[in-house]
Design an enzyme around this catalytic site. Structure first.
Site, mmCIF file in Angstrom:
data_model
loop_
_atom_site.group_PDB
_atom_site.id
_atom_site.type_symbol
_atom_site.label_atom_id
_atom_site.label_comp_id
_atom_site.label_asym_id
_atom_site.label_seq_id
_atom_site.Cartn_x
_atom_site.Cartn_y
_atom_site.Cartn_z
ATOM 1 N N HIS A 161 0.435 -1.292 0.208
ATOM 2 C CA HIS A 161 0.256 -0.206 -0.309
ATOM 3 C C HIS A 161 1.050 1.224 -0.044
ATOM 4 O O HIS A 161 1.573 2.090 0.594
ATOM 5 C CB HIS A 161 -0.716 0.220 1.390
ATOM 6 N N ASP B 299 5.912 1.912 6.369
ATOM 7 C CA ASP B 299 4.966 1.380 6.173
ATOM 8 C C ASP B 299 4.019 2.168 5.093
ATOM 9 O O ASP B 299 3.764 3.222 5.540
ATOM 10 C CB ASP B 299 4.288 1.257 7.597
ATOM 11 N N GLU C 62 -5.263 1.571 2.481
ATOM 12 C CA GLU C 62 -4.857 0.250 3.771
ATOM 13 C C GLU C 62 -4.868 0.468 5.301
ATOM 14 O O GLU C 62 -5.546 -0.004 5.823
ATOM 15 C CB GLU C 62 -3.605 -0.746 3.662
ATOM 16 N N GLU C 63 -4.409 2.303 5.426
ATOM 17 C CA GLU C 63 -4.401 2.112 6.723
ATOM 18 C C GLU C 63 -5.686 2.818 7.342
ATOM 19 O O GLU C 63 -5.950 2.989 8.334
ATOM 20 C CB GLU C 63 -3.541 3.287 6.881
ATOM 21 N N ASP D 2 3.775 -6.386 3.492
ATOM 22 C CA ASP D 2 3.582 -5.016 4.844
ATOM 23 C C ASP D 2 4.010 -4.802 5.512
ATOM 24 O O ASP D 2 5.346 -6.516 5.535
ATOM 25 C CB ASP D 2 1.870 -4.965 5.040
ATOM 26 N N HIS E 103 4.567 3.346 12.547
ATOM 27 C CA HIS E 103 3.448 4.361 12.698
ATOM 28 C C HIS E 103 4.343 5.851 13.840
ATOM 29 O O HIS E 103 2.766 6.539 14.120
ATOM 30 C CB HIS E 103 1.947 4.316 13.300
#
Length: 351
Positions: free
Chosen positions: A71, A188, A222-223, A243, A323
């Protein structure tokens, strides 16, 4: 012929990708970048209605397909309110505590295309004024965006064209170290997106005939939970999400190997595919770790929840400080890229 993968090329591509603002809901520039790049390799691509990009490489067997995802959407924020003093209240996009972005530089993207820089701060930042500044909760009530423009009130900010609903991206602060690390926001999942791009380009350049028609989805939601849950051809048997692997106490994932996920918050991944991936790794000298992520879900698990009858798996480079301000090492990128490359050329996994 140069060796594959070339991790220096991978890191350069990641550096280019993380610099493209693409919080979930505002991914058009990142998708366009990938579309333009794959066009140079004459790779067939198409957009889905959600704005994701699907690249397809034909295979010898067209009755069974493979489907891989990475993603390009990232964490970010959106303007919730323009305050009386001209600063901005925000809402977050994706899952992260706001202390992870306290003090971060950001960009506000207006509907007209103008961009304004700013900083995400506590309203009560000045320790000479607010005695308990360090004790206050880091949340959307206390944190705001200070715009780098002369704004003294709400009207000044609106005159710039900034409005509720404008997207806010975070400065990636990407850096490549001499010791082989790449540290940046948004690894990410732009690290994995770069890996898929490199694999596609390698296969296309070598005119490699894959055993099965294989699709690569660069998903863009995706998030927020639904990036890869559609546009899956009915012939698809195996679905592999690429991922990030999560690092922390109790985890086996590290920054130097490829992580193969056994289970996450959605449940176990397919046992046969997991074992197939580990056998490929062993056969090709690829260093890996098996791991479980208790607070994680992927595009592959989103596809399962959407009702698709597929074999699903999850692999990826180990990413430290997920994150937040993330980091990985070129060894993890190399092993992940090698596993993807050999996987798409392998036979289907056994039950």
């Amino acid at each position: 012929m140069s060796s594959f993968p070339n991790v220096e090329e991978t890191k350069t591509l990641i550096k280019d990708l993380v610099k493209i603002a693409s919080p979930s809901g505002y991914t058009k520039d990142a998708i366009q970048f990938i579309e333009n790049r794959l066009a140079k390799s004459n790779v067939q691509t198409k957009r889905n209605n959600k704005g994701g990009l699907i690249a397809t490489l034909p295979g010898k067997d067209t009755s069974k397909h493979r489907f891989l995802t990475a993603h390009v959407d990232t964490l970010g924020a959106i303007v919730k309110e323009i305050k009386a003093d001209g600063r901005l209240k925000i809402q977050v996009i994706g899952g992260f505590p706001l202390n992870f972005v306290e003090g971060e530089y950001c960009t506000i993207h207006t509907v007209s295309g103008e961009k304004y820089t700013g900083t995400i701060l506590m309203h009560q930042t000045a320790v000479h004024v607010y005695r308990k500044a360090g004790e206050l909760k880091r949340d959307t009530e206390n944190m705001e965006v200070r715009i780098d423009e002369v704004v003294k009130n709400k009207e000044d900010t609106r005159k710039l064209g900034i409005e509720v609903g404008d997207f806010i991206s975070f400065d990636p602060r990407v850096e490549l170290t001499e010791s082989g690390f790449i540290k940046s926001r948004h690894l990410d999942d732009k690290a994995s997106a770069a890996i898929l791009i490199n694999v596609i380009e390698k296969l296309a350049a070598d005119l490699t005939e894959l055993p099965y028609t294989t699709h690569f989805l660069f998903s863009n939601n995706e998030e927020i939970g639904y990036g890869g849950n559609s546009n899956i051809p009915p012939e698809t048997v195996e679905y592999l999400a690429v991922d990030m692997g999560a690092i922390g106490d109790g985890q086996r994932t590290d920054e130097y190997t490829v992580s193969i996920c056994v289970k996450d918050a959605s449940g176990p991944y397919h046992y046969g595919l997991r074992n197939h991936l580990t056998e490929i790794a062993k056969a090709n000298g690829i260093e890996y770790q098996l791991d479980i992520y208790p607070y994680y879900q992927s595009d592959a698990s989103a596809a399962i929840r959407a009702g698709y009858d597929v074999v699903h798996g999850l692999i990826g480079p180990g990413i430290d400080a997920s994150h937040a301000f993330e980091r990985t090492h070129e060894l993890s990128l190399k092993h992940t890229e090698n596993l993807v490359y050999h996987y798409v050329q392998s036979e289907m996994a056994e039950e």
